[in-house]
Motif scaffolding. Structure first.
Motif, short mmCIF file in Angstrom:
data_model
loop_
_atom_site.label_atom_id
_atom_site.label_comp_id
_atom_site.label_asym_id
_atom_site.label_seq_id
_atom_site.Cartn_x
_atom_site.Cartn_y
_atom_site.Cartn_z
N LEU A 84 6.58 20.13 34.67
CA LEU A 84 5.41 20.41 35.49
C LEU A 84 4.33 21.12 34.68
CD1 LEU A 84 7.23 21.62 38.72
CD2 LEU A 84 5.61 19.74 38.65
N ALA A 85 4.76 22.09 33.88
CA ALA A 85 3.81 22.87 33.07
C ALA A 85 3.12 21.99 32.04
CB ALA A 85 4.54 24.03 32.39
N THR A 86 3.88 21.09 31.43
CA THR A 86 3.31 20.18 30.43
C THR A 86 2.30 19.23 31.07
OG1 THR A 86 5.36 20.27 29.15
CG2 THR A 86 3.85 18.45 28.67
N LEU A 87 2.67 18.65 32.20
CA LEU A 87 1.78 17.75 32.92
C LEU A 87 0.50 18.47 33.34
CD1 LEU A 87 1.49 14.89 34.13
CD2 LEU A 87 2.57 15.76 36.20
N ASP A 88 0.66 19.69 33.84
CA ASP A 88 -0.48 20.49 34.28
C ASP A 88 -1.42 20.78 33.11
OD1 ASP A 88 -1.78 22.12 36.35
OD2 ASP A 88 -1.14 23.85 35.17
N LEU A 89 -0.85 21.12 31.95
CA LEU A 89 -1.66 21.43 30.77
C LEU A 89 -2.43 20.21 30.28
CD1 LEU A 89 -2.54 23.38 28.52
CD2 LEU A 89 -0.54 22.61 27.22
N VAL A 90 -1.77 19.06 30.21
CA VAL A 90 -2.43 17.84 29.73
C VAL A 90 -3.64 17.52 30.60
CG1 VAL A 90 -2.19 15.36 29.45
CG2 VAL A 90 -0.37 16.88 28.65
N ARG A 91 -3.48 17.65 31.91
CA ARG A 91 -4.58 17.37 32.82
C ARG A 91 -5.73 18.35 32.63
NH1 ARG A 91 -0.89 16.06 38.20
NH2 ARG A 91 -0.45 13.89 37.69
N LYS A 92 -5.41 19.63 32.44
CA LYS A 92 -6.46 20.64 32.25
C LYS A 92 -7.20 20.44 30.94
CE LYS A 92 -4.45 24.26 35.15
NZ LYS A 92 -3.78 25.57 35.19
N MET A 93 -6.47 20.10 29.88
CA MET A 93 -7.12 19.90 28.58
C MET A 93 -8.01 18.66 28.61
SD MET A 93 -6.15 22.47 26.71
CE MET A 93 -6.12 22.15 24.95
N THR A 94 -7.61 17.65 29.39
CA THR A 94 -8.43 16.45 29.54
C THR A 94 -9.76 16.79 30.20
OG1 THR A 94 -6.45 15.04 29.72
CG2 THR A 94 -8.54 14.14 30.55
N VAL A 95 -9.69 17.63 31.24
CA VAL A 95 -10.91 18.07 31.93
C VAL A 95 -11.81 18.87 30.98
CG1 VAL A 95 -11.82 19.55 33.76
CG2 VAL A 95 -9.85 18.07 34.22
N LEU A 96 -11.20 19.71 30.14
CA LEU A 96 -11.96 20.50 29.18
C LEU A 96 -12.55 19.65 28.05
CD1 LEU A 96 -9.77 23.73 28.73
CD2 LEU A 96 -12.04 23.61 29.74
N GLY A 97 -11.96 18.48 27.84
CA GLY A 97 -12.40 17.62 26.75
C GLY A 97 -11.90 18.08 25.40
N VAL A 98 -10.75 18.77 25.39
CA VAL A 98 -10.17 19.28 24.15
C VAL A 98 -8.91 18.47 23.81
CG1 VAL A 98 -9.16 21.29 23.00
CG2 VAL A 98 -11.05 21.60 24.61
N PRO A 99 -8.83 17.87 22.61
CA PRO A 99 -7.64 17.11 22.23
C PRO A 99 -6.39 17.99 22.21
CG PRO A 99 -9.46 16.66 20.73
CD PRO A 99 -9.87 17.83 21.56
N LEU A 100 -5.28 17.45 22.71
CA LEU A 100 -4.01 18.18 22.73
C LEU A 100 -2.94 17.36 22.03
CD1 LEU A 100 -2.23 20.58 23.75
CD2 LEU A 100 -1.73 19.16 25.76
N TYR A 101 -2.36 17.92 20.99
CA TYR A 101 -1.22 17.32 20.30
C TYR A 101 0.07 17.93 20.85
CZ TYR A 101 -4.25 15.37 16.63
OH TYR A 101 -5.20 14.65 15.95
N ILE A 102 1.13 17.14 20.82
CA ILE A 102 2.46 17.66 21.13
C ILE A 102 3.35 17.38 19.92
CG2 ILE A 102 4.52 17.44 22.58
CD1 ILE A 102 2.77 16.78 24.92
N GLU A 103 4.00 18.43 19.45
CA GLU A 103 4.81 18.31 18.25
C GLU A 103 6.22 18.83 18.54
OE1 GLU A 103 4.98 17.38 14.00
OE2 GLU A 103 3.48 17.01 15.57
N GLU A 104 7.21 18.03 18.20
CA GLU A 104 8.60 18.47 18.32
C GLU A 104 9.07 19.00 16.96
OE1 GLU A 104 10.92 15.68 21.27
OE2 GLU A 104 9.64 14.50 19.96
N ILE A 105 9.48 20.26 16.94
CA ILE A 105 9.94 20.86 15.69
C ILE A 105 11.44 20.58 15.55
CG2 ILE A 105 10.12 22.97 14.35
CD1 ILE A 105 7.88 24.14 16.09
N SER A 106 11.79 19.94 14.47
CA SER A 106 13.18 19.53 14.26
C SER A 106 14.06 20.72 13.89
CB SER A 106 13.28 18.49 13.15
OG SER A 106 12.48 17.36 13.46
N GLU A 107 15.35 20.55 14.17
CA GLU A 107 16.36 21.57 13.80
C GLU A 107 16.52 21.59 12.29
OE1 GLU A 107 19.12 24.42 15.22
OE2 GLU A 107 18.22 22.95 16.54
N GLY A 108 16.60 22.79 11.73
CA GLY A 108 16.78 22.92 10.28
C GLY A 108 18.21 22.75 9.84
#
Length: 613
Positions: A589-613
């Motif tokens: 829910l938080a991720t979906l909410d953020l993507v929608r808000k950043m779209t409204v702001l017009g700011v690009p949002l990347y999502i990065e998965e940090i791998s296990e070392g």
């Protein structure tokens, strides 16, 4: 007979244990209310003002409902008297100032149902025994999903940075045009057609085409009615409760029922789990405890003048606060008054049920009064199912809503991937043996080319980024988090706040945030007391020796600014494109909410998965 609008409560029969007959339930409720009044009076050494039974005229005993009426009149010394009366001459009237108030509770019941109306402090007293969804349930049976009748909404947020909200609409609103994923609706104001009010509720509103309805833990029509009309209104509410027609659930959530053995057992297990997590958090055994502290009557709670923690049977052990209670306040309270009980989890589990949090207005009048535990709002995982604890009720997302949420997040992640914004930063792996916490991982970036670390370096109490990276064309504000779980709510709120601040600054061609971040590192580096800072802050401050403030500010002035949500998941799920494999609905829910808000702001949002070392 005088007429007035009446808000009708439906008493939750399960709010009183071991009582089945309506008369016994009413008697117990009155006893508990008066017991609480007595204990508070003894604690504050003030006069006791309990509710007293009033005689009801014989003519009202002829109805098929039993009617019991209780009344209290009270006076209290306003909190401000001691403060301001001190400047007045002896004998001034203000030195004897008192507030006088009256209240009543009227119970109307038969063998199957118990209703109540009230005024004054009676409303606060009886509300805790009411079915919290009663009013909304009634309204949803009277309107369709696409009815344009909604005038105002009050809601509680499960995700995002808005815990509570009150919205008033200029025009009639369709309820489902509102975002319903992360919201728990608590109150709806709607205009109902005169025909619906007459036929479904038994109320004559005269020549008016419609009347306002307030639906929350009570149900109220904005029309003055007599007591006799009230009984007819209640008759229709009884019929409406039984009606299984086209009513829909505006909250799209399912409340765990106390009426079934399975439901009661689930609630018991969930509550024990919550208590244990609270204990571990207060004892510093776990950091992650994403529960907000708020009362169901959030407007009264947020704007109270005084907050008091107290033990319901140990009147001498209370602690007052001028601001809203924090977890540190709780910890201090338990350590101060219950040192022995706070040592072990077993003793704490018994203690926490007896601790309450009460709030007062500036006159010393009670605003809210509930168990401390009932003020927690958040998410718990139990038997591979996510439950939300909101306003002292356990709820879960309905099966189809979980599927709908997964579908929507899946689409969003796929779109981010197609746009080239998924896993393109290639951040280094996170070896928890080398970097056990976020501080260590973020610090590992210090000294990298075209990189600066600002973890824990705040601007207006907001962390603008953990790591700032740049190339010839863009600057990336990277926010790092360990765990795709309920703590994502805090991270996404942080990114949203940071992006809004940044956008507002850059719109006016101002880059105050960049200047202040740089100046904070300069301050640490040049401070004579630098030796008092942690090794992390000393290392971070050295970054300003390699770049001037103007050079740093110019990064934002001349390049495109992007944000990145970088997550290292603690579970075995390592691919966010398989979003269904993750358990935390709050994280989704938080991720979906953020993507929608950043779209409204017009700011690009990347999502990065940090791998296990």
């Amino acid at each position: 007979m005088t007429k007035k609008p009446c808000a009708v409560y439906s008493i939750d029969r399960n709010s009183i244990e071991n009582k089945e007959k309506s008369k016994d339930i009413v008697a117990r409720i009155v006893w508990e209310i008066n017991k609480g009044i007595t204990e508070k009076a003894e604690k504050s050494k003030l006069t006791r003002y309990p509710f007293k039974a009033q005689s009801v005229k014989e003519e009202w005993h002829d109805y098929h409902y039993s009617i019991e009426l209780y009344y209290k009149a009270s006076s209290s010394i306003p909190d401000w008297r001691g403060f301001i009366a001190g400047i007045s001459e002896k004998g001034s009237a203000i030195q004897e100032a008192k507030n006088k108030s009256s209240a009543y509770i009227c119970f109307i019941y038969d063998d199957d149902s118990i209703f109540a109306i009230s005024a004054g402090s009676g409303s606060t007293s009886v509300a805790k025994y009411a079915d919290q969804m009663f009013g909304l349930e009634m309204l949803m049976k009277l309107i369709d999903e696409d009815s344009k009748v909604i005038k105002a909404l009050r809601s509680r947020g499960i995700t995002g940075n808005t815990l509570a909200a009150f919205q008033i609409f200029k025009k009639d609103q369709i309820i489902l045009s509102q975002e319903t994923y992360g919201q728990l609706y608590k109150e709806i104001a709607a205009d109902l057609d005169f025909g619906v009010i007459a036929t479904k509720l038994g109320i004559d509103i005269g020549n008016r085409p419609e009347a306002n309805c307030i639906a929350k833990n009570s149900f109220k029509i904005g029309r003055s009615i007599s007591f006799e009309e009230l009984l007819v209104f209640i008759d229709h509410l009884v019929d409406l409760k039984k009606y299984e027609g086209n009513g829909f659930n505006v909250n799209r959530l399912e409340q765990i029922s106390k009426r079934t053995q399975t439901g009661r057992k689930t609630i018991e297990n969930l509550t024990v789990s919550l208590k244990k997590r609270l204990y571990k958090h207060l004892k510093n055994k776990i950091d992650e405890f994403s529960f907000e502290i708020c009362h169901r009557d959030y407007e009264k709670y947020f704007f109270a003048e005084k907050y008091v923690l107290y033990h319901e049977s140990r009147s001498e052990k209370d602690m007052s606060f001028d601001n809203r209670v924090t977890y540190n306040d709780m910890k201090n309270y338990f350590k101060t008054y219950f040192k022995d009980e706070f040592k072990t989890q077993k003793e704490f589990l018994a203690l926490i049920d007896k601790v309450k949090l009460i709030t007062f207005d500036e006159d010393g009048g009670t605003l809210t009064d509930s168990r401390l535990l009932a003020h927690l709002n958040g998410e718990v995982s139990y038997q591979e199912q996510i439950y939300f604890y909101i306003d002292n009720e356990w709820i879960k997302m309905k099966g189809d809503l979980v599927e709908e949420l997964d579908n929507d997040v899946e689409v969003v992640v796929r779109d981010i991937d197609n746009d080239g914004y998924l896993n393109t930063l290639e951040l280094p792996k996170w070896d928890k043996k080398v970097h056990p916490i976020e501080d260590n991982y973020n610090a590992s970036f210090i000294g990298e080319e075209n990189t600066m670390v600002f973890h824990k370096v705040l601007y207006k109490n907001i962390e603008m980024a953990d790591i700032v990276k740049w190339d010839d064309h863009k600057v990336q504000m990277i926010h790092v988090k360990s765990g795709f779980d309920s703590s994502m709510r805090d991270l996404t709120s942080q990114i949203d706040n940071a992006a809004r601040l940044l956008v507002n600054d850059t719109k006016g061609n101002k880059y105050k945030f960049a200047e202040k971040l740089y100046e904070r590192l300069e301050e640490i580096l040049t401070n004579e007391e630098n030796k008092d800072y942690s090794e992390y802050f000393k290392a971070v401050s050295q970054q300003v020796t390699d770049m001037s403030k103007r050079q740093f500010v110019d990064l934002f002035r001349r390049k495109e600014i992007e944000f990145c949500l970088a997550v290292h998941d603690n579970t075995n799920v390592k691919d966010i494109t398989n979003i269904r494999e993750y358990n935390s609905n709050i994280a989704k829910l938080a991720t979906l909410d953020l993507v929608r808000k950043m779209t409204v702001l017009g700011v690009p949002l990347y999502i990065e998965e940090i791998s296990e070392g």
